[in-house]
Design a protein around this motif. Structure first.
Motif, short mmCIF file in Angstrom:
data_model
loop_
_atom_site.label_atom_id
_atom_site.label_comp_id
_atom_site.label_asym_id
_atom_site.label_seq_id
_atom_site.Cartn_x
_atom_site.Cartn_y
_atom_site.Cartn_z
N GLY A 92 -48.74 -88.69 189.56
CA GLY A 92 -47.49 -89.11 190.18
C GLY A 92 -47.66 -90.08 191.34
O GLY A 92 -46.72 -90.32 192.08
N ALA A 93 -48.80 -90.68 191.48
CA ALA A 93 -49.04 -91.58 192.61
C ALA A 93 -48.23 -92.87 192.52
O ALA A 93 -47.73 -93.37 193.52
N HIS A 94 -48.09 -93.41 191.33
CA HIS A 94 -47.41 -94.70 191.15
C HIS A 94 -46.32 -94.62 190.09
O HIS A 94 -45.94 -95.63 189.51
N GLY A 95 -45.83 -93.45 189.81
CA GLY A 95 -44.83 -93.25 188.77
C GLY A 95 -44.64 -91.76 188.53
O GLY A 95 -45.01 -90.94 189.37
N PRO A 96 -44.08 -91.41 187.39
CA PRO A 96 -43.76 -90.00 187.14
C PRO A 96 -45.00 -89.11 186.99
O PRO A 96 -46.02 -89.54 186.47
N MET A 97 -44.86 -87.86 187.44
CA MET A 97 -45.93 -86.87 187.27
C MET A 97 -45.91 -86.29 185.87
O MET A 97 -46.92 -85.77 185.41
N GLU A 98 -44.76 -86.36 185.22
CA GLU A 98 -44.59 -85.75 183.90
C GLU A 98 -43.81 -86.71 183.01
O GLU A 98 -42.87 -87.37 183.46
N VAL A 99 -44.21 -86.76 181.74
CA VAL A 99 -43.52 -87.60 180.75
C VAL A 99 -43.21 -86.75 179.53
O VAL A 99 -44.03 -85.92 179.11
N HIS A 100 -42.03 -86.96 178.97
CA HIS A 100 -41.61 -86.27 177.75
C HIS A 100 -40.98 -87.31 176.83
O HIS A 100 -40.10 -88.07 177.26
N VAL A 101 -41.42 -87.36 175.59
CA VAL A 101 -40.89 -88.32 174.61
C VAL A 101 -39.98 -87.57 173.65
O VAL A 101 -40.38 -86.56 173.06
N LEU A 102 -38.75 -88.07 173.51
CA LEU A 102 -37.84 -87.58 172.47
C LEU A 102 -37.93 -88.56 171.32
O LEU A 102 -37.47 -89.71 171.43
N LEU A 103 -38.55 -88.13 170.24
CA LEU A 103 -38.77 -88.98 169.08
C LEU A 103 -37.61 -88.78 168.10
O LEU A 103 -37.41 -87.68 167.58
N ILE A 104 -36.84 -89.83 167.89
CA ILE A 104 -35.66 -89.77 167.03
C ILE A 104 -36.03 -90.22 165.63
O ILE A 104 -36.48 -91.35 165.43
N GLU A 105 -35.85 -89.32 164.68
CA GLU A 105 -36.15 -89.63 163.28
C GLU A 105 -35.21 -90.72 162.78
O GLU A 105 -34.03 -90.76 163.15
N ASP A 106 -35.71 -91.56 161.93
CA ASP A 106 -34.89 -92.62 161.34
C ASP A 106 -33.99 -92.04 160.27
O ASP A 106 -34.35 -91.09 159.59
N ARG A 107 -32.83 -92.63 160.17
CA ARG A 107 -31.85 -92.17 159.16
C ARG A 107 -32.21 -92.70 157.79
O ARG A 107 -32.78 -93.64 157.56
N SER A 146 -30.52 -82.93 188.29
CA SER A 146 -30.22 -84.29 188.78
C SER A 146 -31.00 -85.30 187.94
O SER A 146 -32.18 -85.50 188.12
N SER A 147 -30.29 -85.92 186.99
CA SER A 147 -30.92 -86.88 186.09
C SER A 147 -30.21 -88.22 186.15
O SER A 147 -28.98 -88.27 186.18
N VAL A 148 -30.99 -89.28 186.16
CA VAL A 148 -30.45 -90.64 186.16
C VAL A 148 -31.02 -91.37 184.96
O VAL A 148 -32.03 -90.97 184.39
N GLY A 149 -30.37 -92.45 184.57
CA GLY A 149 -30.87 -93.22 183.45
C GLY A 149 -30.11 -94.51 183.28
O GLY A 149 -29.34 -94.92 184.15
N ALA A 150 -30.34 -95.11 182.15
CA ALA A 150 -29.70 -96.37 181.80
C ALA A 150 -29.15 -96.23 180.39
O ALA A 150 -29.69 -95.48 179.58
N PRO A 151 -28.08 -96.96 180.08
CA PRO A 151 -27.54 -96.91 178.72
C PRO A 151 -28.63 -97.27 177.70
O PRO A 151 -29.49 -98.12 177.96
N LEU A 152 -28.58 -96.61 176.56
CA LEU A 152 -29.57 -96.87 175.51
C LEU A 152 -29.21 -98.14 174.74
O LEU A 152 -28.04 -98.36 174.45
N PRO A 153 -30.19 -98.94 174.38
CA PRO A 153 -29.93 -100.19 173.66
C PRO A 153 -29.86 -100.02 172.14
O PRO A 153 -30.07 -100.98 171.41
N PHE A 154 -29.58 -98.80 171.69
CA PHE A 154 -29.53 -98.51 170.26
C PHE A 154 -28.07 -98.32 169.84
O PHE A 154 -27.32 -97.64 170.54
N GLU A 155 -27.70 -98.86 168.70
CA GLU A 155 -26.31 -98.79 168.25
C GLU A 155 -25.83 -97.37 167.99
O GLU A 155 -24.68 -97.05 168.26
N ASP A 156 -26.69 -96.50 167.47
CA ASP A 156 -26.25 -95.17 167.08
C ASP A 156 -26.69 -94.06 168.03
O ASP A 156 -26.55 -92.89 167.72
N LEU A 157 -27.19 -94.42 169.20
CA LEU A 157 -27.62 -93.43 170.19
C LEU A 157 -26.97 -93.75 171.53
O LEU A 157 -26.93 -94.91 171.94
N SER A 158 -26.50 -92.71 172.21
CA SER A 158 -25.84 -92.92 173.48
C SER A 158 -26.08 -91.73 174.41
O SER A 158 -26.22 -90.60 173.96
#
Length: 167
Positions: free
Chosen positions: A152-167, A37-49
């Motif tokens: 996790g008291a005031h936000g997420p207990m876990e964070v993961h960053v997906l680092l997208i390499e530049d073209r 169960s994952s929720v999110g928002a559209p990405l503000p990047f032209e080449d990522l969706s």
């Protein structure tokens, strides 16, 4: 040490997971870090969706409450701290970054700045002129207000960053 290496080193000290990827691999790499169960928002990047993923991009408040993972864009990162900046919008960006137990932030490598001074220089005009709010997050939410450290008291207990390499 490169700016990216400094950022990844800081993430490690904060116990934040990370994955490096390309724009073309985003969907498959994202599948590896999503929960059912994952929720999110559209990405503000032209080449990522997120359109071709299992992320609910139009979540209701009940969907956000029930979600295990929230996926958002990180508009900026500060290498020396391992901090990411989440810019709020009318969509579910802020809620998706704060309410689920796990936050997955999608960050472009070119959006990493070396330090707080560079972040203020980069963000100053936007914050002054565009009337936007931002969240500057450094690792999982944690507090020791009542004694022992609680994540996790005031936000997420876990964070993961997906680092997208530049073209």
């Amino acid at each position: 040490m490169s700016q990216i290496d400094r950022f990844l080193d800081a993430l490690g000290r904060l116990e934040v997971g990370w994955t490096c990827s390309t724009a073309d691999e985003l969907s498959s790499v994202l599948e590896e870090v999503l929960s059912p169960s994952s929720v999110g928002a559209p990405l503000p990047f032209e080449d990522l969706s997120l359109d071709e993923t299992d992320v609910n991009l139009k979540p209701s408040p009940a969907d956000i409450d029930a979600a295990a993972t929230g996926v958002t864009a990180a508009r900026l990162a500060i290498a020396s701290y391992g901090s990411i900046l989440i810019q709020s919008a009318v969509d579910a960006t802020e809620a998706a970054s704060l309410f689920p137990d796990r936050h997955v932030a999608i960050l472009r490598a070119s959006d990493i700045v070396p330090d707080m001074a560079a972040a203020f220089e980069h963000l100053g005009p936007t914050l002054r002129n565009d009337a936007v709010t931002t969240i500057l997050a450094t690792g999982p939410s944690a507090t020791a207000d009542m004694g022992a450290l609680v994540k996790g008291a005031h936000g997420p207990m876990e964070v993961h960053v997906l680092l997208i390499e530049d073209r």
